[in-house]
Design an enzyme around this catalytic site. Structure first.
Site, PDB file in Angstrom:
ATOM      1  CE1 TYR A   1      -3.326  10.086  16.148  1.00  0.00           C
ATOM      2  CE2 TYR A   1      -4.257   8.051  15.285  1.00  0.00           C
ATOM      3  CZ  TYR A   1      -3.155   8.820  15.610  1.00  0.00           C
ATOM      4  OH  TYR A   1      -1.895   8.326  15.391  1.00  0.00           O
TER       5      TYR A   1
ATOM      6  N   GLY B   1       3.446   6.904   8.496  1.00  0.00           N
ATOM      7  CA  GLY B   1       3.981   7.780   7.452  1.00  0.00           C
ATOM      8  C   GLY B   1       4.681   7.045   6.331  1.00  0.00           C
TER       9      GLY B   1
ATOM     10  CG  ASP C   1     -10.320  -1.036  -4.007  1.00  0.00           C
ATOM     11  OD1 ASP C   1     -10.338  -1.850  -3.064  1.00  0.00           O
ATOM     12  OD2 ASP C   1     -11.347  -0.587  -4.545  1.00  0.00           O
ATOM     13  CD  GLU C   2      -2.857   4.264  -5.673  1.00  0.00           C
ATOM     14  OE1 GLU C   2      -1.804   4.744  -5.192  1.00  0.00           O
ATOM     15  OE2 GLU C   2      -3.741   4.961  -6.208  1.00  0.00           O
TER      16      GLU C   2
END
Length: 367
Positions: free
Chosen positions: A81, A258, A336-337
């Site tokens: 990455y 995913g 947070d969602e």
């Protein structure tokens, strides 16, 4: 004589810590290791020159600190990455915010080649995705794949980038058809015995390949895998055929990547995608776009009726079936969602509505 009445109430510091811990913690398979739900995906951490949706170092470190403060203590990355920059930034985040190493579970991966900066100074280089060619290069031979030499070299490099003495969970990124299973599993076992790695996991491969590796470890009394990081969400359920059944039967924890299908399950079907990754649908082709759109619309309908974001619905369906999803987050608001999704439970009728349109498709992502 001890006064046990002193300990009838938990200390305020413990209560405060629990209130700050917004993540849930679940056992990783048959191991005793507890990981956070969700797991923070590290593909977004690194350098935007690698991909335009990757956060730079400043924003990455701020995101990692926010995750730690909220109890997301499990961070997943890979050596490739941002060509190693994701690992480096995770190590810097721990140091810059004085986060104790023992309070974070770091997962990383080995298999693909990390671009050598002495050979190619472009951090956006995609050397990792040409495994057949890297085996022909004097600069990358024995720096990719799962031979003993390569595994040891890759792990030592990851430890240097992370600036740590050990990796909590090392995942092999794919199955290596060029190396005997005995060589790979013995090398991984030796790393555990050396305390450079504490647990082993694997990612995206055929179920029979994973079973071969597990059987090899079992018959030799070597360390077995405790986790499988596979591709699994409402729009891609081919893993239900074999891999998920095998893992559930053998005590391997599922931590899929995913989970929101590159954002397709987090925004209305007619909504506008915000990144190159989302616009192009992620790494793999959607063979059933009509059915996927229908599922996404149903996710949206249930979300509207429940008064929650779409991501809550998609994650509520998934969390019932796995240990923890690996979620790439680009902002504290999205974090947070996702954390608030814990409160939602779907009815059997709602789950059936989400599942019914699915149509089988060719398996993807195993190479």
């Amino acid at each position: 004589m001890l006064n046990y009445k002193k300990w009838t109430q938990p200390p305020n510091s413990l209560i405060k810590s629990i209130k700050a811990s917004r993540a849930a913690y679940r056992r990783l398979g048959n191991s005793g290791l507890l990981v956070s739900n969700p797991i923070l995906g590290g593909m977004h951490i690194g350098d935007p020159r690698w991909y335009d949706w990757v956060l730079d170092e400043k924003d990455s470190i701020a995101l990692l600190k926010a995750a730690y403060d909220r109890g997301i203590n499990t961070w997943d990355t890979a050596n490739i990455y941002s060509n190693g920059e994701s690992e480096r930034i995770m190590g810097r985040a721990l140091r810059s915010h004085n986060i104790p190493r023992s309070k974070v579970v770091i997962m990383t991966k080995c298999f693909r080649a990390v671009t050598d900066p002495d050979v190619d100074g472009d951090i956006g280089s995609s050397t990792a995705f040409f495994p057949d060619l890297t085996r022909q290069s004097k600069d990358y031979v024995n720096h990719c794949g799962l031979s003993r030499a390569s595994v040891f070299q890759q792990v030592e490099a990851s430890l240097r980038r992370l600036n740590t003495d050990y990796i909590d969970v090392l995942h092999i990124h794919r199955f290596d058809h060029h190396v005997p299973p005995e060589e790979t599993m013995k090398a991984l076992h030796d790393l555990v015995q050396m305390n450079k790695v504490r647990y082993l996991g694997a990612s995206s491969m055929w179920a029979h390949e994973f079973a071969i590796l597990q059987h090899t470890a079992e018959k030799n009394n070597w360390t077995k895998f405790v986790s499988m990081q596979n591709h699994y969400n409402l729009l891609y359920r081919e893993e239900e055929r074999e891999m998920i059944k095998y893992c559930n039967l053998t005590g391997v924890g599922l931590i899929p990547w995913g989970p929101l299908a590159a954002g397709k399950l987090a925004r209305p079907p007619d909504g506008k995608a915000s990144t190159f990754r989302a616009i192009n649908g992620g790494a793999y082709k959607d063979h059933n776009p009509a059915e996927s759109e229908q599922i996404a619309r149903r996710v949206h309908q249930i979300a509207v009726s429940r008064g929650v974001p779409m991501s809550h619905v998609a994650l509520a369906w998934l969390n019932k079936r796995v240990v923890s999803p690996v979620i790439g987050l680009s902002s504290v608001e999205r974090m947070d969602e996702v954390l608030d999704a814990r409160a939602l439970e779907l009815s059997d009728e709602e789950e059936s509505r989400l599942e019914d349109p699915y149509k089988a498709q060719p398996p993807q992502g195993h190479s």
